[in-house]
Design a protein around this motif. Structure first.
Motif, PDB file in Angstrom:
ATOM      1  N   MET A   1       0.842  -1.200   0.000  1.00  0.00           N
ATOM      2  CA  MET A   1       0.000   0.000   0.000  1.00  0.00           C
ATOM      3  C   MET A   1       0.870   1.241   0.000  1.00  0.00           C
ATOM      4  N   LYS A   2       0.558   2.181  -0.911  1.00  0.00           N
ATOM      5  CA  LYS A   2       1.218   3.483  -0.933  1.00  0.00           C
ATOM      6  C   LYS A   2       0.185   4.538  -0.610  1.00  0.00           C
ATOM      7  N   GLY A   3       0.480   5.408   0.367  1.00  0.00           N
ATOM      8  CA  GLY A   3      -0.433   6.476   0.717  1.00  0.00           C
ATOM      9  C   GLY A   3       0.256   7.823   0.666  1.00  0.00           C
ATOM     10  N   ILE A   4      -0.282   8.732  -0.117  1.00  0.00           N
ATOM     11  CA  ILE A   4       0.245  10.092  -0.208  1.00  0.00           C
ATOM     12  C   ILE A   4      -0.773  11.020   0.450  1.00  0.00           C
ATOM     13  N   ILE A  55     -11.046  -2.347  -9.333  1.00  0.00           N
ATOM     14  CA  ILE A  55      -9.818  -2.924  -9.908  1.00  0.00           C
ATOM     15  C   ILE A  55      -9.972  -2.921 -11.432  1.00  0.00           C
ATOM     16  N   PRO A  56      -9.039  -2.328 -12.166  1.00  0.00           N
ATOM     17  CA  PRO A  56      -9.180  -2.246 -13.629  1.00  0.00           C
ATOM     18  C   PRO A  56      -8.964  -3.597 -14.305  1.00  0.00           C
ATOM     19  N   ASN A  57      -9.288  -3.638 -15.603  1.00  0.00           N
ATOM     20  CA  ASN A  57      -9.057  -4.884 -16.351  1.00  0.00           C
ATOM     21  C   ASN A  57      -7.559  -5.165 -16.429  1.00  0.00           C
ATOM     22  N   ILE A  58      -7.192  -6.339 -16.870  1.00  0.00           N
ATOM     23  CA  ILE A  58      -5.802  -6.803 -16.806  1.00  0.00           C
ATOM     24  C   ILE A  58      -4.861  -5.896 -17.600  1.00  0.00           C
ATOM     25  N   PHE A  59      -5.338  -5.354 -18.720  1.00  0.00           N
ATOM     26  CA  PHE A  59      -4.485  -4.483 -19.533  1.00  0.00           C
ATOM     27  C   PHE A  59      -4.195  -3.179 -18.790  1.00  0.00           C
ATOM     28  N   ILE A  62      -1.716  -3.427 -15.877  1.00  0.00           N
ATOM     29  CA  ILE A  62      -0.320  -3.293 -16.318  1.00  0.00           C
ATOM     30  C   ILE A  62      -0.004  -1.825 -16.613  1.00  0.00           C
ATOM     31  N   ALA A  63      -0.931  -1.163 -17.324  1.00  0.00           N
ATOM     32  CA  ALA A  63      -0.707   0.236 -17.704  1.00  0.00           C
ATOM     33  C   ALA A  63      -0.566   1.134 -16.482  1.00  0.00           C
ATOM     34  N   TYR A  64      -1.472   0.979 -15.504  1.00  0.00           N
ATOM     35  CA  TYR A  64      -1.423   1.814 -14.304  1.00  0.00           C
ATOM     36  C   TYR A  64      -0.228   1.451 -13.416  1.00  0.00           C
ATOM     37  N   ARG A  65       0.227   0.228 -13.511  1.00  0.00           N
ATOM     38  CA  ARG A  65       1.377  -0.176 -12.692  1.00  0.00           C
ATOM     39  C   ARG A  65       2.670   0.462 -13.186  1.00  0.00           C
ATOM     40  N   PHE A  66       2.790   0.608 -14.522  1.00  0.00           N
ATOM     41  CA  PHE A  66       4.085   1.026 -15.057  1.00  0.00           C
ATOM     42  C   PHE A  66       4.065   2.308 -15.895  1.00  0.00           C
ATOM     43  N   THR A  99      -0.722  -2.301  -5.032  1.00  0.00           N
ATOM     44  CA  THR A  99      -0.122  -2.940  -6.204  1.00  0.00           C
ATOM     45  C   THR A  99       0.562  -4.247  -5.823  1.00  0.00           C
ATOM     46  N   THR A 100       0.825  -5.052  -6.846  1.00  0.00           N
ATOM     47  CA  THR A 100       1.717  -6.208  -6.722  1.00  0.00           C
ATOM     48  C   THR A 100       2.969  -5.846  -7.515  1.00  0.00           C
ATOM     49  N   PRO A 101       3.994  -6.683  -7.542  1.00  0.00           N
ATOM     50  CA  PRO A 101       5.190  -6.319  -8.318  1.00  0.00           C
ATOM     51  C   PRO A 101       4.916  -6.013  -9.790  1.00  0.00           C
ATOM     52  N   PHE A 102       3.869  -6.627 -10.369  1.00  0.00           N
ATOM     53  CA  PHE A 102       3.643  -6.455 -11.799  1.00  0.00           C
ATOM     54  C   PHE A 102       2.267  -5.895 -12.156  1.00  0.00           C
ATOM     55  N   LEU A 103       1.360  -5.788 -11.172  1.00  0.00           N
ATOM     56  CA  LEU A 103      -0.003  -5.360 -11.482  1.00  0.00           C
ATOM     57  C   LEU A 103      -0.488  -4.275 -10.527  1.00  0.00           C
ATOM     58  N   PHE A 104      -1.382  -3.441 -11.045  1.00  0.00           N
ATOM     59  CA  PHE A 104      -2.046  -2.420 -10.241  1.00  0.00           C
ATOM     60  C   PHE A 104      -3.387  -2.972  -9.779  1.00  0.00           C
ATOM     61  N   LYS A 105      -3.742  -2.737  -8.522  1.00  0.00           N
ATOM     62  CA  LYS A 105      -5.004  -3.274  -8.006  1.00  0.00           C
ATOM     63  C   LYS A 105      -5.953  -2.134  -7.633  1.00  0.00           C
TER      64      LYS A 105
END
Length: 251
Positions: A1-4, A55-59, A62-66, A99-105
């Motif tokens: 969890m990241k909180g700003i 939670i966004p779709n799988i694509f 990935i986009a929001y994660r990176f 997030t996870t290492p590879f996905l945005f939740k």
């Protein structure tokens, strides 16, 4: 969890963290829950509004994660930018991302709860509201002020402007902020920004008249484009609705 968390609210960061972590089991549901979930929490005498984005779709995970900023982050940053420009919006408090290492939740946007007398949607349903035309004209001037500050609010729709009655005037506050553009606007872009607000020709006539005065243009030019873009949006909206219904006939 990241909180700003906004610097002004650092003293309640632990309480904010707890509200996010316990979002599913605590808080009071507020408003429309169709697309995203909204809840109110009382923290040390302060009522906060927490918006939980799906939670966004799988694509997009990935986009929001990176590659892209999340809706929660954009809401927080745009709110701060609006306030810096003197544009009304509920006080931004924080945003959170999971997030996870590879996905945005999941993500959450936290703002101060702002009580209002009306929303723009009320103007589309009740033409007997006191000072009705004065409110509609003041709203039009508020939108002109957005455009003058190079703000294109892409979700300029009936539920996204809160209206507060002051002693001798009205104040307007934008919500649902994650879709905005900041750039110089053409005449067409300015007028088409009104297209999602109402289906009532009488309202479009009043807004066209007031916006024409703001721009120093003639009424007919503004009204012709504003009414045409309103009709085009409605046609597109209902066409999309019919298509969705046809695709779901088997249900």
């Amino acid at each position: 969890m990241k909180g700003i968390v906004n610097k002004a609210f650092q003293l309640i960061k632990m309480e904010l963290d707890a509200a996010i972590l316990n979002f599913d089991t605590q808080g009071r549901p507020f408003g429309n829950q169709d697309r995203n979930s909204l809840k109110l929490f009382d923290l040390n005498g302060l009522t906060i509004n927490v918006k939980s984005f799906k939670i966004p779709n799988i694509f997009n995970q990935i986009a929001y994660r990176f590659f892209r900023k999340s809706k929660a982050q954009r809401s927080f940053e745009y709110a701060n930018k609006l306030i810096a420009l003197g544009i009304g919006t509920p006080q931004p408090i924080a945003y959170y991302e999971f997030t996870t290492p590879f996905l945005f939740k999941k993500s959450f946007y936290v703002s101060e709860q702002l009580d209002c007398d009306y929303t723009y949607r009320d103007l589309t349903k009740d033409f007997n509201i006191p000072d009705y035309e004065a409110i509609l004209r003041a709203f039009t001037r508020f939108t002109y002020n957005l455009h003058k500050h190079n703000i294109l609010f892409l979700d300029h729709s009936p539920g996204n402007t809160l209206i507060q009655k002051l002693k001798d005037s009205y104040a307007f506050y934008l919500v649902d902020l994650n879709r905005m553009e900041f750039k110089p606007l053409s005449f067409d872009e300015r007028i088409r920004n009104f297209s999602r607000l109402t289906t009532h020709k009488s309202m479009v006539e009043v807004m066209s008249d007031e916006y024409a005065k703001c721009l120093g243009k003639d009424f007919d030019t503004v009204f012709e484009l504003m009414w045409r873009s309103t009709q085009e949006f409605q046609e597109k909206f209902h066409r999309k609705k019919r298509l969705k219904k046809a695709l779901k006939f088997w249900k």
